[in-house]
Write a protein that holds these residues in place. Structure first.
Motif, PDB file in Angstrom:
ATOM      1  N   ALA A 189       5.527   1.494   9.918  1.00 35.79           N
ATOM      2  CA  ALA A 189       5.608   0.081  10.303  1.00 35.79           C
ATOM      3  C   ALA A 189       4.236  -0.580  10.177  1.00 35.79           C
ATOM      4  N   ILE A 190       3.193   0.153  10.515  1.00 34.22           N
ATOM      5  CA  ILE A 190       1.841  -0.400  10.435  1.00 34.22           C
ATOM      6  C   ILE A 190       1.464  -0.676   8.987  1.00 34.22           C
ATOM      7  N   ASP A 191       1.803   0.277   8.098  1.00 33.13           N
ATOM      8  CA  ASP A 191       1.483   0.083   6.687  1.00 33.13           C
ATOM      9  C   ASP A 191       2.202  -1.136   6.119  1.00 33.13           C
ATOM     10  N   THR A 192       3.459  -1.316   6.525  1.00 37.08           N
ATOM     11  CA  THR A 192       4.202  -2.486   6.056  1.00 37.08           C
ATOM     12  C   THR A 192       3.488  -3.749   6.507  1.00 37.08           C
ATOM     13  N   LYS A 193       3.034  -3.741   7.749  1.00 40.45           N
ATOM     14  CA  LYS A 193       2.376  -4.918   8.294  1.00 40.45           C
ATOM     15  C   LYS A 193       1.048  -5.178   7.571  1.00 40.45           C
TER      16      LYS A 193
END
Lengths: 56, 385
Positions: free
Chosen positions: B168-172
């Motif tokens: 999720a962090i990478d997507t953000k």
């Protein structure tokens, strides 16, 4: 037809890039304080455009 | 002394332009026919226009400014020997790459709030994420050591990284403003970030067509940055601003024997084109109530379509912006970061080409074909929202 579409697409994108904000600072300048603490009014001018033209 | 052919002169910066009256030529405008045009346009301004000259440097080069007062800002002052030659280990003022090997030591009394690590929930997760993304593609011994430093540090808490949602962090991290957030943030951010705009073109249909006249169609989406914001960001960066030439000058070479002066060409800010635009701007009306110095910002756009893969048709058509007020020696140094990405042009896509082909071979009526294509594009563009 393809040539027309190609040209129109490129011009449409330049029209988006050269937006109202840009035209405003082109005409009236942009006041920014330099590293020496002096404020100057900067006017952008386009000097060169080196690009491939999609004629075909 | 050695004969000239055996001497190897080392590079030298241009002589500085002292604002003293000793180098003042007091030459009036009308003795130079090249500037007559300007003088006629603005009689009031030309009264005080003068030549300001720098002394000769070792290569007999001199600068000649043509203005009402000596230059207010001289970037040549900052140029030193290491900027003029390659291969020396010394750092130069042109070299503005941040020192990545230096670690930031935070004072122990500063308590970092969790929010200060962006999408990462805490310091330990941030350090690991940073190591993963910024450490380069291939793992080296040095990388390994820096990883050991992270996890071996007393501040590192394994329980902090156990529940981190990496995906999720990478997507953000990869998101742009225009992708929109769950909390519905607007795509029109007022910064130099990337924007997404719809491209609409007008296609004419002939009189015999079912629906004659010009019709507007949506072609696709254009990814670009605001030119105004890019310019603002550039000029507000004091590292770059120091090296900006605000006023053009003539670079002249004085012959040894005859003393004849020859114009030297090389930089945009020494070119006749820049000079002309500069004088024109000085002669123009000031903004009401403003007597600030007026400066030309020379924009240089360049773009070239790039093939991304050896096989296949994946390609990009980026557009870049460089500033002609900066020296070309600075612009060509990648570490100066003076080439700015401003847009990715949208060409005629493969799909659109097929549609056009179909129209040309008359297998489809042109309006129907274009309608099908453009409506699909519209759906694709909206689908993600």
């Amino acid at each position: 037809m393809t040539a027309h579409v190609r040209r129109e697409i490129l011009h449409a994108q330049w029209a988006i890039m050269l937006d109202a904000d840009f035209l405003k600072i082109y005409a009236h300048g942009l006041v920014i304080e330099g590293s020496d603490g002096v404020k100057r009014r900067f006017y952008p001018r386009i000097f060169t455009y080196t690009a491939d033209y999609p004629e075909k | 002394m050695l004969p000239e052919r055996f001497r190897d002169d080392i590079p030298q910066p241009l002589a500085q332009c002292p604002p003293s009256s000793a180098n003042l030529l007091n030459a009036l405008v009308n003795i130079r026919p090249a500037h007559e045009q300007v003088s006629r346009r603005s009689a009031a301004v030309t009264q005080t226009l003068r030549y300001f000259r720098s002394p000769l440097n070792a290569f007999r080069l001199l600068r000649q400014y043509f203005s009402t007062s000596p230059p207010s800002h001289d970037p040549e002052e900052l140029v030193d020997f290491s900027d003029l030659c390659d291969g020396h280990g010394e750092s130069s003022v042109f070299d503005c790459r941040p020192d990545i090997s230096a670690t930031v030591e935070l004072p122990p009394d500063i308590l970092l709030s969790e929010a200060s690590f962006g999408p990462y929930p805490n310091q330990s997760s941030f350090l690991l994420g940073e190591w993963y993304w910024n450490g380069g593609r291939q793992k080296s011994h040095e990388d390994f050591r820096s990883l050991l430093n992270i996890i071996g540090s007393a501040d590192f808490r394994p329980e902090d990284v156990q529940n981190t949602k990496w995906r999720a962090i990478d997507t953000k991290l990869g998101m742009n403003d225009f992708d929109g957030d769950d909390d519905g943030t607007n795509e029109w951010f007022d910064d130099a970030g990337w924007r997404k705009s719809a491209i609409t073109i007008s296609v004419p249909f002939h009189k015999q067509a079912k629906h004659p006249g010009a019709k507007d169609f949506l072609v696709g989406f254009f990814y670009h940055r605001s030119l105004t914001e890019v310019i603002k960001e550039k000029l507000s960066n004091s590292d770059d601003n120091r090296f900006f030439h605000y006023e053009p000058f003539e670079l002249l070479w004085k012959r040894h024997c005859s003393g004849e002066e020859v114009r030297v060409h090389g930089e945009l800010y020494t070119s006749p084109a820049f000079q002309e635009v500069h004088q024109e701007l000085q002669a123009s009306q000031n903004e009401p109530g403003c007597d600030l110095q007026k400066v030309v910002i020379a924009l240089m756009f360049l773009s070239d379509a790039t093939q991304l893969t050896q096989f296949g048709t994946a390609s990009l058509w980026p557009a870049y912006l460089m500033f002609g007020n900066e020296s070309k020696y600075r612009r060509c140094k990648p570490t100066c970061n003076s080439c700015h990405h401003v847009a990715y042009f949208h060409g005629v896509s493969f799909k659109l080409e097929c549609v056009l082909e179909a129209i040309l071979t008359k297998s489809l009526s042109s309006l129907t074909a274009l309608k099908i294509f453009f409506e699909n594009t519209w759906d694709e563009g909206l689908g993600s929202r």
